[in-house]
Design an enzyme around this catalytic site. Structure first.
Site, short mmCIF file in Angstrom:
data_model
loop_
_atom_site.label_atom_id
_atom_site.label_comp_id
_atom_site.label_asym_id
_atom_site.label_seq_id
_atom_site.Cartn_x
_atom_site.Cartn_y
_atom_site.Cartn_z
N GLY A 122 0.82 -1.20 0.00
CA GLY A 122 0.00 0.00 0.00
C GLY A 122 0.85 1.25 0.00
N GLY A 124 2.38 2.93 2.33
CA GLY A 124 3.64 2.85 3.08
C GLY A 124 4.70 2.11 2.27
N ASP A 147 -8.26 -0.68 1.24
CA ASP A 147 -8.74 0.70 1.49
C ASP A 147 -8.95 1.49 0.20
OD1 ASP A 147 -8.25 -0.07 4.09
OD2 ASP A 147 -6.34 0.99 4.23
N ARG A 182 -34.52 -2.88 15.12
CA ARG A 182 -33.35 -2.28 15.74
C ARG A 182 -32.60 -1.39 14.76
NH1 ARG A 182 -31.09 -7.93 18.26
NH2 ARG A 182 -32.00 -7.70 20.33
N MET A 189 -13.45 -1.20 7.79
CA MET A 189 -12.09 -0.64 7.70
C MET A 189 -12.01 0.38 6.56
SD MET A 189 -9.44 -3.72 8.33
CE MET A 189 -8.97 -4.22 9.98
N GLY A 190 -10.82 0.91 6.34
CA GLY A 190 -10.61 1.86 5.25
C GLY A 190 -9.66 2.99 5.60
N HIS A 290 -11.09 -7.23 10.40
CA HIS A 290 -10.20 -8.04 9.56
C HIS A 290 -10.93 -9.07 8.70
CE1 HIS A 290 -7.57 -6.22 12.54
NE2 HIS A 290 -6.63 -6.30 11.63
N LEU A 291 -12.24 -9.28 8.98
CA LEU A 291 -12.98 -10.19 8.09
C LEU A 291 -12.93 -9.68 6.66
CD1 LEU A 291 -16.11 -10.86 10.32
CD2 LEU A 291 -14.43 -12.55 9.58
N ARG A 293 -10.42 -8.42 5.19
CA ARG A 293 -9.11 -8.68 4.58
C ARG A 293 -8.89 -10.16 4.28
NH1 ARG A 293 -5.14 -5.13 7.98
NH2 ARG A 293 -4.11 -7.11 8.33
O1 F6P Z 1 -4.72 -0.75 5.36
C1 F6P Z 1 -5.47 -1.90 5.52
C2 F6P Z 1 -6.08 -1.95 6.90
O2 F6P Z 1 -6.89 -3.12 6.99
C3 F6P Z 1 -6.89 -0.71 7.29
O3 F6P Z 1 -8.16 -0.68 6.72
C4 F6P Z 1 -6.89 -0.84 8.79
O4 F6P Z 1 -7.00 0.43 9.41
C5 F6P Z 1 -5.53 -1.42 9.08
O5 F6P Z 1 -5.09 -2.05 7.90
C6 F6P Z 1 -5.56 -2.42 10.22
O6 F6P Z 1 -4.27 -2.85 10.46
P1 F6P Z 1 -3.90 -4.03 11.46
O7 F6P Z 1 -3.86 -5.28 10.65
O8 F6P Z 1 -2.56 -3.64 11.98
O9 F6P Z 1 -4.94 -4.09 12.52
#
Ligand code: F6P
Length: 366
Positions: A122, A124, A147, A182, A189-190, A290-291, A293
């Site tokens: 990404g 970084g 993201d 409800r 995430m993002g 993380h689901l 990812r």
């Molecule tokens: O950049 C991808 C990402 O999943 C972001 O959406 C989230 O803020 C971050 O990484 C979470 O990182 P980690 O795996 O360190 O919890």
């Protein structure tokens, strides 16, 4: 100099499609008579080789990349704690400090006779790649992140899978929200961009979507829930990007440790608690985290990843360096890494997806 050997690295958070990029890059490299290795865990395989019992490098052959296109994760491992420019190391007082280990990394690349790198990551990772290229390392970057916040590419791989899964979750939450009358808040995430929340929220027919690009007024969100109540719609779905923030407020940060990026999270629970108080409606919060990812890449992400991996090898073969492969429909282009990393790609406020959402009556809390 002719290339004989390349190394592939995956850095930062994983994203569905990493293995497909690796497979395409390895096969395209082998086709050109090059040999190929993978660096374990970002650059840690070169910087901390003793940590890996089987060595910091993995030889990549046609056999080692067989049957991995559809798999999530990365066969090389990854890390978001291994930035060689800000490597976290313990000093003599037991404190973690950030150390620049770029020169050590370049020496290790040379010592292993690696002629060029394909670095998949990404913002970084692309920033690190640009620094390495400036110091003479031949390399091509491949843009990865769920993201979708990397500039100069229409989309990054991993994003489509994340949106697809988030939409599926929102569909499921609609059913239970309606059954129990409800409000359900779904945090996705993002980081500092609202792409996942916006796309999944619109596709999943959310009633409100809160994104970092549009700071929200919680009273406006509550008004939306109450307006639905009046119309006999006794449930609401609110999709919240982890980087969403109230007007005049800040991001919800869990932690910021040395050598790591800021960890966002918690905004969903803040929004949920406020909505319950303001509307009197029973509210639940679901954090998808993380689901988004994990899991296997969609067909779209697999194809994009394979295209990116093969294009990265073509770029190296053509003598390109310090560039990132990028989707520029209908083709894959190369863009200078400097341009790709000069700014974060956030959601433009006048983009047609925002306009569409507003036309559908979705509230952004503004
Ligand atoms: O950049 C991808 C990402 O999943 C972001 O959406 C989230 O803020 C971050 O990484 C979470 O990182 P980690 O795996 O360190 O919890």
């Amino acid at each position: 100099m002719n290339i004989k050997r390349i190394a592939i690295t995956t850095g930062g958070g994983d994203a569905p499609g990493l293995n497909a990029v690796i497979r395409a890059a390895v096969l395209a490299a082998l086709n050109r008579g090059w040999t190929c290795c993978g660096i374990r865990e970002g650059y840690n395989g070169l910087l901390e080789p003793d940590r890996f019992p089987q060595g910091g490098l993995i030889e990549l052959t046609a056999d080692s990349v067989r049957g991995i296109t559809h798999l999530g994760g990365t066969i090389l491992g990854t890390t978001n704690r291994g930035n060689p420019l800000k490597y976290p190391m313990m000093d003599e007082n037991g404190q973690i400090k950030e150390v620049n280990r770029l020169d050590e990394l370049i020496a290790a690349i040379q010592a292993h006779h690696i002629d060029a790198l394909i670095t998949i990551g990404g913002d970084g990772s692309m920033g690190i790649a640009h620094q390495l290229a400036q110091k003479g390392v031949r390399l091509v970057g491949v843009p990865k992140t769920i993201d979708n916040d990397l500039d100069r590419t229409v989309v990054t791989f991993g994003f489509n899978t994340a949106v697809y899964f988030a939409t599926e979750c929102i569909d499921r939450l609609h059913a239970t929200a309606e059954a129990h009358q409800r409000v359900i808040v779904v945090e996705v995430m993002g980081r500092y961009a609202g792409w996942i929340a916006l796309h999944a929220g619109v596709a999943g027919s959310a009633d409100a979507i809160l994104i970092p690009e549009i700071p929200y007024d919680i009273n406006k969100v509550a008004e939306k829930v109450l307006a639905r109540e009046k119309k006999g719609r006794h449930f609401s779905i609110i999709v919240v990007a982890e980087g969403a923030r109230p007007i005049g407020g800040t991001y919800s940060v869990i932690r910021h440790a040395a050598g790591q990026t800021e960890r966002l999270g918690g905004i969903g629970h803040k929004v949920g608690a406020a909505i319950e108080t303001l509307t009197g409606k029973e509210t639940r919060v679901v954090v998808l985290g993380h689901l988004l990812r994990g899991g296997k890449p969609t067909a779209y992400d697999r194809l994009l990843s394979l295209r990116f991996g093969a294009a990265a090898v073509r770029a190296l073969a053509e003598g390109q360096t310090d560039v990132m492969v990028a989707l520029d429909p209908p083709t894959v282009n190369y863009v200078p890494l400097e341009l790709a990393t000069s700014r974060m790609k956030t959601v433009p406020l006048d983009c047609d997806t925002i306009l569409t959402a507003r036309d559908l009556g979705i509230s952004f809390g503004d």
